[in-house]
Scaffold this motif. Structure first.
Motif, PDB file in Angstrom:
ATOM      1  N   PHE A   1       0.833  -1.199   0.000  1.00 28.20           N
ATOM      2  CA  PHE A   1       0.000   0.000   0.000  1.00 28.20           C
ATOM      3  C   PHE A   1       0.868   1.249   0.000  1.00 28.20           C
ATOM      4  O   PHE A   1       0.644   2.176  -0.784  1.00 28.20           O
ATOM      5  N   GLY A   2       1.856   1.277   0.864  1.00 20.02           N
ATOM      6  CA  GLY A   2       2.751   2.433   0.932  1.00 20.02           C
ATOM      7  C   GLY A   2       3.531   2.647  -0.350  1.00 20.02           C
ATOM      8  O   GLY A   2       3.658   3.777  -0.827  1.00 20.02           O
ATOM      9  N   LEU A   3       4.036   1.568  -0.932  1.00 21.65           N
ATOM     10  CA  LEU A   3       4.785   1.687  -2.179  1.00 21.65           C
ATOM     11  C   LEU A   3       3.889   2.135  -3.324  1.00 21.65           C
ATOM     12  O   LEU A   3       4.315   2.927  -4.174  1.00 21.65           O
ATOM     13  N   ASN A   4       2.655   1.646  -3.374  1.00 20.35           N
ATOM     14  CA  ASN A   4       1.716   2.097  -4.400  1.00 20.35           C
ATOM     15  C   ASN A   4       1.421   3.589  -4.259  1.00 20.35           C
ATOM     16  O   ASN A   4       1.316   4.314  -5.250  1.00 20.35           O
TER      17      ASN A   4
ATOM     18  N   PHE B   1       2.020   9.114  -6.342  1.00 23.28           N
ATOM     19  CA  PHE B   1       2.326  10.518  -6.119  1.00 23.28           C
ATOM     20  C   PHE B   1       3.641  10.927  -6.768  1.00 23.28           C
ATOM     21  O   PHE B   1       3.775  12.034  -7.292  1.00 23.28           O
ATOM     22  N   GLY B   2       4.611  10.041  -6.761  1.00 20.29           N
ATOM     23  CA  GLY B   2       5.895  10.348  -7.394  1.00 20.29           C
ATOM     24  C   GLY B   2       5.761  10.579  -8.885  1.00 20.29           C
ATOM     25  O   GLY B   2       6.352  11.510  -9.442  1.00 20.29           O
TER      26      GLY B   2
ATOM     27  N   LEU C   1       5.319  14.463 -13.560  1.00 18.59           N
ATOM     28  CA  LEU C   1       4.594  15.140 -14.637  1.00 18.59           C
ATOM     29  C   LEU C   1       4.411  16.631 -14.343  1.00 18.59           C
ATOM     30  O   LEU C   1       4.567  17.469 -15.241  1.00 18.59           O
ATOM     31  N   ALA C   2       4.108  16.967 -13.100  1.00 19.22           N
ATOM     32  CA  ALA C   2       3.968  18.378 -12.731  1.00 19.22           C
ATOM     33  C   ALA C   2       5.294  19.109 -12.893  1.00 19.22           C
ATOM     34  O   ALA C   2       5.337  20.250 -13.383  1.00 19.22           O
TER      35      ALA C   2
END
Length: 147
Positions: free
Chosen positions: A88-91, A96-97, A102-103
């Motif tokens: 879950f944490g890695l996903n 977000f990464g 992209l931002a």
């Protein structure tokens, strides 16, 4: 005369189906899964021909294709993790990464080339993201995952 299988011991190509019938090289599911990549690959030259800012389009295309490649690599790494909480944490970090990547590409395009390049990058990334999101909604939950 003893029975023997003429196909026994032969090396199969990846993706080849057992029983001597090759797996189809083309499938609509594969095209649908990579529709956003296809859009970026086809839209970039078309946008450049129509006069869109080259730097913004190039940065957006490289960023989108890079984040898709990163997603494939991360997916393999995350699937190898046994603990559910770690997955879950890695996903979460992965999702977000890639958004921040992209931002950052949009900001870099705007700073390096100006407002028009930033706008071109943002429109291209928004379009590709919208297609990827729609495909994900249509495809539904990945197989093998529990609710």
């Amino acid at each position: 005369m003893p029975d023997f299988d003429a196909n026994e011991g032969l090396a199969r190509l990846p993706g080849a189906a057992p029983g001597g019938q090759p797996a189809p090289a083309f499938s609509y599911a594969t095209v649908l899964r990579h529709l956003d990549v296809l859009l970026v690959v086809l839209a970039t030259p078309a946008a450049l021909i129509l006069g869109a800012p080259a730097l913004g389009c190039a940065i957006a295309a490289v960023a989108w294709l890079g984040q898709r490649l990163l997603a494939q690599l991360d997916r393999r790494w995350i699937e190898g993790t046994a603990e559910l909480q770690a997955r879950f944490g890695l996903n979460l970090v992965d999702a977000f990464g890639r958004i921040w990547l992209l931002a950052g590409a949009i900001v870099i395009a705007a700073v390096a080339g100006g407002r028009a390049d930033g706008l071109a990058a943002s429109v291209m990334i928004f379009s590709a993201y919208s297609v990827a999101f729609a495909v994900r909604l249509v495809r539904g939950r990945p197989r093998g995952q529990t609710p």
